[in-house]
Structures are given as structure tokens and as C-alpha cells.
Enzyme design. Sequence first.
Site, mmCIF file in Angstrom:
data_model
loop_
_atom_site.group_PDB
_atom_site.id
_atom_site.type_symbol
_atom_site.label_atom_id
_atom_site.label_comp_id
_atom_site.label_asym_id
_atom_site.label_seq_id
_atom_site.Cartn_x
_atom_site.Cartn_y
_atom_site.Cartn_z
ATOM 1 C CD GLU A 210 -4.216 -6.254 2.070
ATOM 2 O OE1 GLU A 210 -4.916 -5.567 2.834
ATOM 3 O OE2 GLU A 210 -2.985 -6.117 1.988
ATOM 4 C CD GLU B 111 -3.101 -0.941 2.145
ATOM 5 O OE1 GLU B 111 -2.875 -0.317 3.199
ATOM 6 O OE2 GLU B 111 -4.193 -1.443 1.883
HETATM 7 C C1 GLA Z 1 -4.508 -2.862 4.435
HETATM 8 C C2 GLA Z 1 -3.138 -3.413 4.698
HETATM 9 C C3 GLA Z 1 -3.157 -4.580 5.609
HETATM 10 C C4 GLA Z 1 -4.102 -4.333 6.769
HETATM 11 C C5 GLA Z 1 -5.445 -4.012 6.259
HETATM 12 C C6 GLA Z 1 -6.425 -3.772 7.365
HETATM 13 O O1 GLA Z 1 -5.129 -3.472 3.386
HETATM 14 O O2 GLA Z 1 -2.464 -3.771 3.522
HETATM 15 O O3 GLA Z 1 -1.847 -4.767 6.065
HETATM 16 O O4 GLA Z 1 -3.604 -3.277 7.529
HETATM 17 O O5 GLA Z 1 -5.376 -2.839 5.492
HETATM 18 O O6 GLA Z 1 -7.635 -3.288 6.888
#
Ligand code: GLA
Length: 667
Positions: free
Chosen positions: A305, A151
Site C-alpha cells: 500500500e 494493519e
Molecule cells: C492504511 C490502511 C488503509 C487506509 C490507508 C490510508 O494503509 O490499510 O485502509 O486507511 O492507511 O492512508
Amino acid sequence: MRWPRGVDGLCFGGDYNPEQWPEEVWHEDVELMRRAGVNLVSVGVFAWSRLEPREGEYTFGWLDRVFDLLHGAGIAVALATPTASPPPWFSLAHPDALPVTADGTRLLHGSRDTYCASAPGYRAACRRIAAELARRYAGHPALGMWHVHNEYGTTCHCDHVAASFREWLRRRYGDLATLNDSWTTAFWGQHYSDWAQVHPPRATQWLPNPTHGLDFRRFWSDELLAAFTEQRDVLRAAAPDVPVTTNFVLGDWVPVDHARWAGEVDLVAIDHYPTDAGPGAEEQTALWADLARGWAGGAPWLLIESAPNLIHTGGRMHAKEPGRMARHSLAHVARGSRGAMFFQWRAPPGGAEAYHAAMVPHAGPDTRVFREAAELGAVLGRLAEVDAGRIEADVAIVWDAQSWWALRGAHLPSPDLDYLAGVAGVHRALWRSGYAVDFVAPDGDLAPYKLVVVPGLYVVADAAAAAVAAYVAAGGCLVVSYFSGIVDPCLRVRPGGHPGAFRDVLGVRVEEFQPLAPDATVQLSTGDTGSVWSELVHPTGARVEASYTGGRLDGLAAVTRHRYGRGTARYVSTRLDGDGLARLLVAAAEEGGARPVAAAPEGVELVRRSGWLFVFNHAGVECEVATAGVDLVTGADVGGRLRLPPGGYAVVREVGLYGRPTIDTRR
Ligand code: GLA
């Protein structure tokens, strides 16, 4: 777009953090993964301190064993570079690589994402750990994909950033005179006479310079992209046949222009966490999944994700209703995702996200959530053929990160000029009316679309404005909403009446903005109401379709329609409430010849991916949909009518006339 190597069918799995558990648990993990049908896991996302406990000292043994174990079970690894979480030794050895906030506070480790992406020491350490991982695992048969970082999105305002920002500005503007002109520094005496005076935006006494802020976001998107591509290139060189991606994070705080980044990854991958526990979650899913497909240029992409169970909303966690995990995942697949991945496989033993949802919750596998995850895995296993399908949309919405960023400015005429809400409102109205929707960039190819909608495109370059006009002249159907086409890419107001970039094509000239108070509405001659915004519009060739009634704008144009070349262009000068926007968009769509996917009962969502029809019953009652073919979820022939219970879903391989499949399902 490329696919994870060694994954047969749609991807299913999640973030797997074996470093949080003793090895005996790994064996149970892999056994449960097999039961659930998992075929891909993201490993190592935050494992830097376990892989390199001291500078230059690597401990890969445990990861070797994880790779071998997963490979033995036929599960591919998306191996992450762990650069989103440098170890504490790194911060102490490189204090200059710790991030500095806009108010000058230098942060320290103790969480994650504690680094400055411009710091040479950090960048070098990232290249080094990426190279070590590449050397060790490029040849491992379990390696399916590289997952760089996590991210990209954190910012920094330190002196390293200042130096890099200046270089970027020099490349963009060439000289200070051009920068001064572009940033309108004549206002409030901000004229720069030396490059050394230019800094990242830091805390200011009063309103900051908006162009300075926008350029910083543009720069930072490029800076993070450079950090990504240098890791990518290290990994690619070691394993050219393994795709490289990174997980795109969504949200208006994100200083990343995803449309631009999409050209640099081998597979567009998004993290998607709806924030609304009600039907808004389904709307958000449709919106972001369509956006992801737009960034991928219409090709398949990946939901890398999402949360198996909880929706985080307003600081509270909402447990998803039974069946919602599957509907939510499959609604992404319906729009082009090549599978469904979760954060995370097993609920962590502790830590900042101890209560985040997991496929294996703290209560273990004898749980509703694990059973639903396994059921989803089985369903996805039966859907591999949909990967050949494409979404064919007659309607496109223009999406632009620059306007999104610029409309965050504190200096605008109303705090309610919310770019994302404007885009989401248009998308929702079209989605509820049954239209498939694509997203395109302002300078993208508009020709394939029967209707193009331009919501809140505040910033627009001359070339993009000309392309929009050319689309209409050639016979296209256009709808533009208020506060579009107001400024050039330097945020300089286009003179001569608004919306400067679109005056000609729309056949209107806006003399004055009249933003509305928070609860105020305006009445229109059609019976609709508007909120947020109103303006004094003079038609200069357009015909009035709706006028304001009552108030200061009584009798004056609110919605207009202009014949331009062989097409038509509508202008909407207020935010249409209720069904008003949907009515207007449907009228424009019909005029342009756009057709909805199919008629759906209230609360039922239909998405067609070539010859596969995805049906989701979000409503609280049984529904019936006219379709013929085999439901791949149950294997049953649905005859001519599909019945679904509340919360049910189906993926119908439709047959056309004479019982022939409407598409060729061979891959
Ligand atoms: C993001 C991050 C994860 C986690 C999620 C929680 O997608 O990549 O590591 O922190 O959020 O919602």
C-alpha cells in the site's frame, strides 16, 4: 519469501473495494485495470458486513462474480480476511469483545478496528470467517495470495487482555519473585503478591512503571501475532500453495515487532505513507524500504500500500508533483520491493477516507493521476527482470523495536531522545553519502559488513552486546551513538558507568549525562556542533577524536576511537549536527573498507540492485550520471552517460567491461 500465485512479473495494483459500487462500475474497473497494467488487487479488506450480514449467514455471490470478472481479465486476487472491521451485529452480540482504552472507556462500532484481539468471541469469529473464505475460494484460479486482516496494531486494556497478559508473563518470568525483580517493583512499593494484581497498563496517577509498559508492548506484539497465525494456519491448510501475508503498518505507535513477525509471513509486505511533502518523503522511502528488506532477510518483499497521489502532512493533503508517484514507487522497487501497490484503486463514494488518493480519482480516468498510474504500470511491466537483483550493502544499521518502544518512556533524561530520529539521521547521512545500507537485528549476523552503526540502542541483552564486541574483535568497524547499551532487557540500568553493555569495546566510561536544552548546542574541536545530548566521557583505552570546546565539558572527550582486537569502535557522545555525522560515518566507512554505490550529483539518488542501476533525479535541474547499458524505462542505450530531466528516472541494465552484462538476467 514467496510470491503471489499467478502474477507474472512485478506486482501492480491496489486495494479494490467493489462492494462500495454497483456492478456496472465493476466492468469499467476491470477495463481500466487492464489499461493500467494492473495484475494484482487486494479484495475484501473491510467487507465482513457484506460477506456475513447476520451471524452465520454468508453472501458470497457478489464476491464470486468479482473473482470471475478479475480472472477473466488475468488479474490475480489478494483475498483479505475482513477481520479488521467486524460488523455491528458482532459488537452487539459480543459486547465483551469491544476494545477498552487505557482510561477504561469501552469503544463501540462506527469506525473500523473495533475489537479486542484477546477476546475469545472475536478470535473465534475471525477463524470462522477465514475458514468460510478458504472453503469458498481456495480452489479459485484467480486467488494469488491471502491478505490476513489489515494493519495489525490496535490495542486493548480489558479483562480478557489482562488474563492473557498474565499468562504471557508467567511464561516469561515463571514466578512473581522474578517478575517483581525484573520490573523493579521495589521502587514506589509496587510489589505484586498475587498474579491477579497484575493488569495491563491503565491510566495511572503518576509516571507508570516503564518495564510494565515495555512488557505489555512485547506481549501485545505476540498476542496480535497469535491472532494472525491462527488465521494463517486455517488459510494455509486449505491452499498450501498460496502465500499468506499481512500488511505491516509503520509508525512508533505500532505495538508490533516487525522483525519478529517477518518470520511468520510468506512475504513481507509494508504500507508506506511518507509524512513529509518535501525531500523528507524520499528519505523516508529509502529508510523504510531498507528496513522492509532487513525484515525480509535481504529477500524481495512488497510495497502493498502507498498513496498514488496525496501525502498527508500535518492534517493537510499535499498533491504529489507530476512524476513523483513513479519515482516514489520505483524507489521501493530499487530496494527490493517486488512491485508497487496502492491504497486504493477507485476513490470511494463517501466515508471517512473519501478524500484519500486513488488510482482512479473522483474525477475519473481522464486525469493526470490515472494517466501516471497507467504509465507506471507500463514501466513496471518492463522491469520484471530486476526481481533477480539483490542489494549488496557494506554498511548495516542495527534496528531494534524494543529500544524504539523503550525510548518512548516519559521517565528518560530528555524528551529529545528520539529513537527513530536517531536511526533516520544515520540512515540519511549514509544515503546522502552514496552508501547502500542494510538493517540488522541486534543479534543478527554482522560479519558481512564493513561498517556497523548502532544508534540509540538503549536496551540491549548481554548476548547481543557480546556479538557486537566479537564483530569488532574480528576486525569490524563500529560506530555507537549516545544512550546505547544503558539498560538490560528489563530496563535495569547497567551499573559501573555508561554505556554498560559497550564500555569495554568502546574503551570509555561515561560518568554523567548532561542533556541539552531544546535550542542549546555544544562546540567540538573539529568545528562541528552537537545538540540534544552531551556527557562526561572518560576514555579508558580509547583515543579522543574530537573534544568539547567551551562550556562545562571543555577539553573533554566527545568522539572517541578505540582499537579493540583487530577492529575499531567509535563512540559519539552527542548528536552531531549538519554534515558532522556524515563526515564521521564516511571516515569510519572508509577505514572499514566500505564503498559507496557510485558518485551521484546533488539531489540524485542511485540504488544498485545487482546489475541494475536505478537513477532518480529528485533535483530541480537536469542531471548526468556515468553509466553504460540499456534504460529499461525507455529501451534506449544510454551510452556512457545518462541524462535525466528534473524529476526523471531510469533503470539501467548495466553492461560491464567489453559490453557484457554485469549479471546474468535469465530467471
Ligand atoms: C492504511 C490502511 C488503509 C487506509 C490507508 C490510508 O494503509 O490499510 O485502509 O486507511 O492507511 O492512508
